[in-house]
Write a protein that holds these residues in place. Structure first.
Motif, PDB file in Angstrom:
ATOM      1  N   GLY A  62       0.803  -1.224   0.000  1.00 44.40           N
ATOM      2  CA  GLY A  62       0.000   0.000   0.000  1.00 44.40           C
ATOM      3  C   GLY A  62       0.831   1.267   0.000  1.00 44.40           C
ATOM      4  O   GLY A  62       2.061   1.232   0.093  1.00 44.40           O
ATOM      5  N   PRO A  63       0.147   2.418  -0.070  1.00 45.01           N
ATOM      6  CA  PRO A  63       0.850   3.704  -0.109  1.00 45.01           C
ATOM      7  C   PRO A  63       1.594   3.982   1.199  1.00 45.01           C
ATOM      8  O   PRO A  63       1.195   3.516   2.263  1.00 45.01           O
ATOM      9  N   ARG A  64       2.681   4.745   1.078  1.00 43.99           N
ATOM     10  CA  ARG A  64       3.473   5.061   2.266  1.00 43.99           C
ATOM     11  C   ARG A  64       4.026   6.478   2.146  1.00 43.99           C
ATOM     12  O   ARG A  64       4.554   6.854   1.103  1.00 43.99           O
ATOM     13  N   GLN A  65       3.903   7.235   3.234  1.00 44.35           N
ATOM     14  CA  GLN A  65       4.478   8.579   3.292  1.00 44.35           C
ATOM     15  C   GLN A  65       5.963   8.479   3.638  1.00 44.35           C
ATOM     16  O   GLN A  65       6.347   7.793   4.578  1.00 44.35           O
ATOM     17  N   VAL A  66       6.795   9.165   2.850  1.00 44.80           N
ATOM     18  CA  VAL A  66       8.233   9.168   3.069  1.00 44.80           C
ATOM     19  C   VAL A  66       8.687  10.591   3.372  1.00 44.80           C
ATOM     20  O   VAL A  66       8.214  11.553   2.747  1.00 44.80           O
ATOM     21  N   ASN A  67       9.586  10.735   4.342  1.00 40.39           N
ATOM     22  CA  ASN A  67      10.128  12.062   4.646  1.00 40.39           C
ATOM     23  C   ASN A  67      11.005  12.549   3.504  1.00 40.39           C
ATOM     24  O   ASN A  67      11.601  11.757   2.774  1.00 40.39           O
TER      25      ASN A  67
ATOM     26  N   THR B 274      20.676  -7.635  -8.273  1.00 40.81           N
ATOM     27  CA  THR B 274      20.913  -6.254  -7.830  1.00 40.81           C
ATOM     28  C   THR B 274      20.011  -5.268  -8.555  1.00 40.81           C
ATOM     29  O   THR B 274      19.584  -5.506  -9.691  1.00 40.81           O
ATOM     30  N   LEU B 275      19.747  -4.145  -7.887  1.00 35.68           N
ATOM     31  CA  LEU B 275      18.816  -3.178  -8.470  1.00 35.68           C
ATOM     32  C   LEU B 275      19.247  -1.741  -8.208  1.00 35.68           C
ATOM     33  O   LEU B 275      20.005  -1.441  -7.287  1.00 35.68           O
ATOM     34  N   GLU B 276      18.727  -0.875  -9.058  1.00 37.22           N
ATOM     35  CA  GLU B 276      18.894   0.576  -8.943  1.00 37.22           C
ATOM     36  C   GLU B 276      17.530   1.172  -8.629  1.00 37.22           C
ATOM     37  O   GLU B 276      16.511   0.744  -9.180  1.00 37.22           O
ATOM     38  N   ILE B 277      17.497   2.149  -7.708  1.00 32.40           N
ATOM     39  CA  ILE B 277      16.243   2.779  -7.309  1.00 32.40           C
ATOM     40  C   ILE B 277      16.230   4.234  -7.754  1.00 32.40           C
ATOM     41  O   ILE B 277      17.183   4.980  -7.509  1.00 32.40           O
ATOM     42  N   LYS B 278      15.154   4.646  -8.406  1.00 32.30           N
ATOM     43  CA  LYS B 278      14.975   6.036  -8.826  1.00 32.30           C
ATOM     44  C   LYS B 278      13.603   6.513  -8.371  1.00 32.30           C
ATOM     45  O   LYS B 278      12.613   5.793  -8.500  1.00 32.30           O
ATOM     46  N   THR B 279      13.557   7.734  -7.806  1.00 25.94           N
ATOM     47  CA  THR B 279      12.275   8.306  -7.395  1.00 25.94           C
ATOM     48  C   THR B 279      11.973   9.538  -8.239  1.00 25.94           C
ATOM     49  O   THR B 279      12.884  10.237  -8.678  1.00 25.94           O
ATOM     50  N   ARG B 280      10.691   9.803  -8.435  1.00 27.91           N
ATOM     51  CA  ARG B 280      10.285  10.922  -9.286  1.00 27.91           C
ATOM     52  C   ARG B 280       8.857  11.325  -8.904  1.00 27.91           C
ATOM     53  O   ARG B 280       8.056  10.481  -8.499  1.00 27.91           O
TER      54      ARG B 280
ATOM     55  N   ARG C 297       3.522  14.332  -3.336  1.00 30.25           N
ATOM     56  CA  ARG C 297       3.875  14.960  -2.056  1.00 30.25           C
ATOM     57  C   ARG C 297       4.480  13.968  -1.071  1.00 30.25           C
ATOM     58  O   ARG C 297       4.175  13.967   0.119  1.00 30.25           O
ATOM     59  N   GLY C 298       5.341  13.105  -1.585  1.00 31.76           N
ATOM     60  CA  GLY C 298       6.048  12.164  -0.728  1.00 31.76           C
ATOM     61  C   GLY C 298       5.290  10.899  -0.396  1.00 31.76           C
ATOM     62  O   GLY C 298       5.792  10.060   0.356  1.00 31.76           O
ATOM     63  N   ILE C 299       4.100  10.720  -0.944  1.00 30.14           N
ATOM     64  CA  ILE C 299       3.339   9.487  -0.723  1.00 30.14           C
ATOM     65  C   ILE C 299       3.553   8.572  -1.932  1.00 30.14           C
ATOM     66  O   ILE C 299       3.227   8.934  -3.071  1.00 30.14           O
ATOM     67  N   PHE C 300       4.135   7.396  -1.676  1.00 28.58           N
ATOM     68  CA  PHE C 300       4.473   6.441  -2.737  1.00 28.58           C
ATOM     69  C   PHE C 300       3.533   5.247  -2.709  1.00 28.58           C
ATOM     70  O   PHE C 300       3.427   4.579  -1.671  1.00 28.58           O
ATOM     71  N   PRO C 301       2.847   4.931  -3.821  1.00 31.45           N
ATOM     72  CA  PRO C 301       2.189   3.624  -3.906  1.00 31.45           C
ATOM     73  C   PRO C 301       3.259   2.549  -4.049  1.00 31.45           C
ATOM     74  O   PRO C 301       4.421   2.860  -4.323  1.00 31.45           O
ATOM     75  N   THR C 302       2.887   1.274  -3.861  1.00 31.26           N
ATOM     76  CA  THR C 302       3.882   0.206  -3.933  1.00 31.26           C
ATOM     77  C   THR C 302       4.479   0.131  -5.338  1.00 31.26           C
ATOM     78  O   THR C 302       3.765  -0.119  -6.305  1.00 31.26           O
TER      79      THR C 302
END
Length: 395
Positions: free
Chosen positions: A62-67, A264-270, A300-305
């Motif tokens: 589920g969705p999660r708020q991240v700082n 192994t994996l690379e993580i990118k946020t946007r 606004r910092g809330i990420f779905p899975t």
């Protein structure tokens, strides 16, 4: 090298136009091998854990708020933690895990970042930002060129009133550290490209448990759970600390376990309304042969899975599509090798935006590595040497 412009003794200039005549017909990465790995450990003196372990991908449902990101972040952690010799951990972990490795077989030892910079010069459109000046230090030892990053800043502090995105905090929230006090996992791989042999170090954001691990976890019941968990223990009951040499300031712990490159994996946020195209990150993943990618979007910092994508096939397509740039990258590196091998000793590679050229210059400076490591180029350790991983470093 007559095609290149010699401006003065000990200085060579390379332009993009020079590269076409040196470019091979094809340049494909082959013979990829994982050789070694380590984690930086939060400690009062430079300390690594070998082989270490990447953080494990563990996405909450589920969705999660991240700082938002804040505090100290590393730009070049190897240089920040071990400024005396940022490349020393590469060689210490390599010889600890592969005591008989023949370093003389390698043409170029480098961080992924250096190849990204050289590729961005060859084809600036692969870079999302404007092409900026960069400097790479080179030490020529026998026939091997050691490329060392030269960054203006190795870390930065993000204040509470600044906004730099969510990338670092997302990693903390969606992965689980496997090595106590770890601040980053680095891997060393080798491969061939365009007739050259490369040893490449890069940082890895995490890894995914493979299906075998998942099945095994599901089958665990009763008494055998403790036995199997003990056999999978990441940290030995007694962790040895080896001093590589009396002149080295680097401490090495034997801790962690090796995970396959395929996991192994690379993580990118946007932000959600700006989709991240694979072409924006393909060069980075291709250079390190990282097969998995997480593209995590937020409001606004809330990420779905987010999902983990296997981009192996897509990277092979990217490699074929970008043969013009890749063959010229090989040509550029071969030009650099011809010059630096002729000179020997130390050089710098500098991109000058005003000239829009790469300038290779012979310089005098302190050696990149501790003295004891250079003996590895002088005599190859035979393959029948006992593979004693608890020993210090041969040579």
């Amino acid at each position: 090298m007559s095609d290149l412009k010699t401006t003065s003794e000990g200085v060579e200039e390379i332009s993009r136009l020079d590269l076409a005549s040196f470019a091979p017909a094809e340049a494909i990465i082959t013979d990829v091998k994982h050789l070694a790995s380590y984690n930086w450990i939060e400690a009062s003196t430079p300390t690594i854990a070998v082989p270490g372990c990447p953080a494990q991908w563990s996405a909450p449902p589920g969705p999660r708020q991240v700082n938002k990101d804040s505090g100290l972040v590393y730009i070049a952690q190897n240089a920040a933690r071990h400024p005396d010799s940022p490349l020393e951990p590469l060689f210490r972990s390599l010889y600890l895990e592969n005591p008989s490795f023949d370093i003389k077989s390698i043409d170029v030892v480098t961080d992924r970042n250096n190849i990204r910079k050289l590729l961005s010069f060859v084809k600036p459109t692969l870079n999302k930002n404007d092409l900026e000046s960069f400097t790479i230090q080179v030490d020529m030892t026998a026939e091997t060129a050691i490329f060392s990053r030269k960054d203006t800043a190795t870390s930065e502090f993000i204040g509470s009133d600044e906004f730099r995105g969510f990338g670092h905090e997302f990693e903390k929230a969606y992965t689980i550290n496997q090595v106590k006090e770890s601040t980053g996992h680095h891997r060393i791989i080798s491969y061939r490209l365009g007739g050259l042999s490369f040893l490449v170090r890069h940082e890895t954001d995490g890894y995914v448990r493979d299906s075998k691990s998942s099945v095994m976890d599901a089958e665990l019941t009763g008494d055998n759970l403790a036995d199997i968990l003990n056999s999978l223990s990441l940290t030995p009951e007694t962790t040895s600390i080896d001093e590589p040499s009396s002149k080295s300031k680097l401490t090495i712990k034997r801790e962690g376990r090796t995970v396959s490159r395929e996991s192994t994996l690379e993580i990118k946020t946007r932000v959600f309304h700006k989709s991240l195209k694979l072409t924006e990150v393909a060069a980075q993943l291709w250079i390190s042969q990282t097969p998995k990618l997480v593209r995590a979007y937020h409001r606004r910092g809330i990420f779905p899975t987010p999902k983990v994508e296997d981009v192996t096939a897509a990277l092979k397509v990217w490699e074929k599509v970008h043969q013009d740039a890749i063959t010229k990258l090989v040509a550029l590196i071969k030009c650099i090798l011809r010059v630096t091998r002729k000179w020997g000793g130390s050089s710098t590679i500098r991109y000058d935006p005003l000239k829009d050229k790469v300038v290779v210059k012979k310089v005098e400076r302190k050696k990149i590595l501790p003295e004891d490591l250079y003996s590895r180029w002088e005599s190859h350790i035979p393959a029948d040497v006992t593979q004693n991983t608890s020993a210090t470093y041969p040579g």
